[in-house]
Each structure stands twice: as structure tokens, then as C-alpha cells.
Design a protein around this motif. Structure first.
Motif, PDB file in Angstrom:
ATOM      1  N   ALA A  68      42.681  47.063  40.316  1.00  0.00           N
ATOM      2  CA  ALA A  68      41.290  47.412  40.605  1.00  0.00           C
ATOM      3  C   ALA A  68      40.752  46.600  41.777  1.00  0.00           C
ATOM      4  CB  ALA A  68      40.422  47.185  39.371  1.00  0.00           C
ATOM      5  N   VAL A  69      41.102  45.332  41.840  1.00  0.00           N
ATOM      6  CA  VAL A  69      40.643  44.484  42.942  1.00  0.00           C
ATOM      7  C   VAL A  69      41.239  44.965  44.258  1.00  0.00           C
ATOM      8  CG1 VAL A  69      40.773  42.170  43.924  1.00  0.00           C
ATOM      9  CG2 VAL A  69      40.213  42.464  41.505  1.00  0.00           C
ATOM     10  N   VAL A  70      42.524  45.270  44.251  1.00  0.00           N
ATOM     11  CA  VAL A  70      43.180  45.759  45.468  1.00  0.00           C
ATOM     12  C   VAL A  70      42.535  47.057  45.933  1.00  0.00           C
ATOM     13  CG1 VAL A  70      45.335  46.603  46.454  1.00  0.00           C
ATOM     14  CG2 VAL A  70      45.363  44.627  44.929  1.00  0.00           C
ATOM     15  N   LYS A  71      42.291  47.971  44.998  1.00  0.00           N
ATOM     16  CA  LYS A  71      41.697  49.253  45.367  1.00  0.00           C
ATOM     17  C   LYS A  71      40.271  49.080  45.882  1.00  0.00           C
ATOM     18  CE  LYS A  71      42.674  51.360  41.458  1.00  0.00           C
ATOM     19  NZ  LYS A  71      42.774  52.442  40.451  1.00  0.00           N
ATOM     20  N   ASP A  72      39.524  48.164  45.301  1.00  0.00           N
ATOM     21  CA  ASP A  72      38.162  47.906  45.793  1.00  0.00           C
ATOM     22  C   ASP A  72      38.183  47.453  47.251  1.00  0.00           C
ATOM     23  OD1 ASP A  72      36.928  48.631  43.469  1.00  0.00           O
ATOM     24  OD2 ASP A  72      36.669  46.579  42.708  1.00  0.00           O
ATOM     25  N   VAL A  73      39.099  46.551  47.575  1.00  0.00           N
ATOM     26  CA  VAL A  73      39.210  46.081  48.955  1.00  0.00           C
ATOM     27  C   VAL A  73      39.641  47.232  49.860  1.00  0.00           C
ATOM     28  CG1 VAL A  73      40.428  44.534  50.522  1.00  0.00           C
ATOM     29  CG2 VAL A  73      39.702  43.703  48.273  1.00  0.00           C
TER      30      VAL A  73
END
Length: 235
Positions: A9-14
Motif C-alpha cells: 500500500a505504501v509503495v502504491k501510494d508513492v
């Protein structure tokens, strides 16, 4: 942040944050890691290749845009809206999502990303938008809200079995080509959004929200569905 522990989720947010700036073709583990402030190996532990990340973003974009339409349709149906009013509600919902997420809209409806081929995993999420439209057209047909077309489809059938299955079978005449007409409506909707999101109409249309509603109503006429516009427009 632990360089070796990071959620998808963090990677996709970035990555979503970078989409408007870099475009899908410019996304890379290095770009995501650099903007997010973590190691490239942490990104690759979650998404080993760029295409894995793109696929995750594509699926999310189809799912969130489809969910917005489904929610709008449920609300309209529960309020007793006609099929035409339901169509207006779901297309407005997709428009709102598209303007709120231009990077993701471009990812799924813009130019193909060089070297990327969407896998089978994206097919079901991508079907959510046409499924909402098909459900509304089917409801209109069953409720007697469609006007028979003036031009009938002649010659060889144009549909693949999956399209017929999505709609629930080929209706009887005079609505036997309503699925083809629904696909025309769907393509008109996406083309209209491309024009508006990419500012192709800003120098010729003074009220783009009102024009969008009008265009949806005109497109709906091709399937014999009346879209009520007297309620005004929303941004």
C-alpha cells in the motif's frame, strides 16, 4: 522507516503520487524508492518488476472507479430513480473520479505504456464499468423504458460470447442489438472523459459539467434511453 520492510500500500501510494508527474512509462523502482525515501530493494521485495507495480495500479484504478459507479447506482436505484437518471448518476460518478485521479485515469484510459501488456488479472476489474452500464440498460429494457431503435443491426452478429454473457443474453427484437448499442454508449463515455480530463473541450465549451450531462443524454439516445437533465448539473 526500515529499509527492508514496506507494505504494498505504501509503495502504491508513492507510485500514484508520481503518476501525474512521471507518467506510467516513467515509473520505476528507483523513482518510487527515491520519492518515498526507502531502498530500491524494499520496493522490489513487494513488486519485483515495474510491470508488477503497474498491474497493481491498474487493478486498483479499475476497482475504485468501478466502485464509485456502483455506489452511485445503488443510491439512485434505492431512491427510485429511472434508468436514465441512474445512468446520469453513474457517469457523473466516473467523471468525478476521473478528475480527482487524473494519473490513474490516464493509466487505464490513456495511451498504452510502451512494453507493458496488461495480464489476465486486470480483466475482471476492468469489467466493472461496463457491468454497471449493462445493468442499467438491462433494467431499462425490463422496465419498458427503452424506445425501439430506428436503425436495426443487419448482417453478421458483432458480439463476442463474453459480452453477451455480461449482459445476460441477447434480447428479442426490436432490441436485439441493444448490447452493441451499449458498447457504443460505453465507448462514447470514455471518449468524452478523455476529452474533458485532457482539456480538449475547454476552449469550445463554457460549462463542461453541463456539456458532459448533455453528451451523456445524447449518447443514451442511441440505445433508446431518455436521460433527464432538468435537475441541473454537478461538478
Amino acid at each position: 522507516m526500515d529499509d527492508n520492510v514496506i507494505s504494498d500500500a505504501v509503495v502504491k501510494d508513492v507510485a500514484r503520487r508520481l503518476l501525474p508527474e512521471l507518467g506510467a512509462a516513467g515509473l520505476s523502482p528507483d523513482a518510487v524508492a527515491g520519492d518515498g525515501g526507502f531502498a530500491r530493494t524494499a520496493v522490489e521485495a513487494v513488486f519485483p518488476h515495474r510491470d508488477d507495480l503497474l498491474t497493481a495500479l491498474v487493478i486498483d484504478a479499475y476497482d475504485t472507479s468501478g466502485a464509485a459507479m456502483e455506489q452511485a447506482d445503488r443510491a439512485a436505484a434505492e431512491a427510485g430513480a429511472s434508468a436514465g437518471a441512474r445512468l446520469l448518476a453513474v457517469t457523473r460518478a466516473l467523471r468525478a473520479w476521473s478528475f480527482a485521479h487524473p494519473g490513474e485515469f490516464t493509466l487505464i484510459y490513456g495511451s498504452p505504456v510502451p512494453g507493458y501488456h496488461a495480464p489476465q488479472d486486470t480483466v475482471l476489474p476492468a469489467s466493472r464499468t461496463p457491468a454497471v452500464l449493462a445493468g442499467i440498460v438491462r433494467a431499462a429494457l425490463e422496465a419498458g423504458e427503452l424506445t425501439p431503435p430506428r436503425r436495426a443491426l443487419r448482417g453478421t452478429p458483432l458480439l463476442l460470447p463474453a459480452a453477451v454473457e455480461l449482459f445476460g443474453g441477447v434480447p428479442e427484437a426490436p432490441f436485439s442489438d441493444v448490447i452493441e448499442r451499449g458498447i457504443v454508449l460505453w465507448s462514447n463515455l470514455i471518449g468524452l472523459l478523455v476529452f474533458q480530463v485532457f482539456s480538449r473541450t475547454h476552449d469550445s465549451v463554457k460549462d463542461e459539467a453541463a456539456f458532459f450531462d448533455y453528451a451523456v443524454a445524447v449518447a443514451a439516445e442511441s440505445i433508446g434511453l431518455e436521460v433527464p437533465l432538468e435537475g441541473g448539473t454537478t461538478d
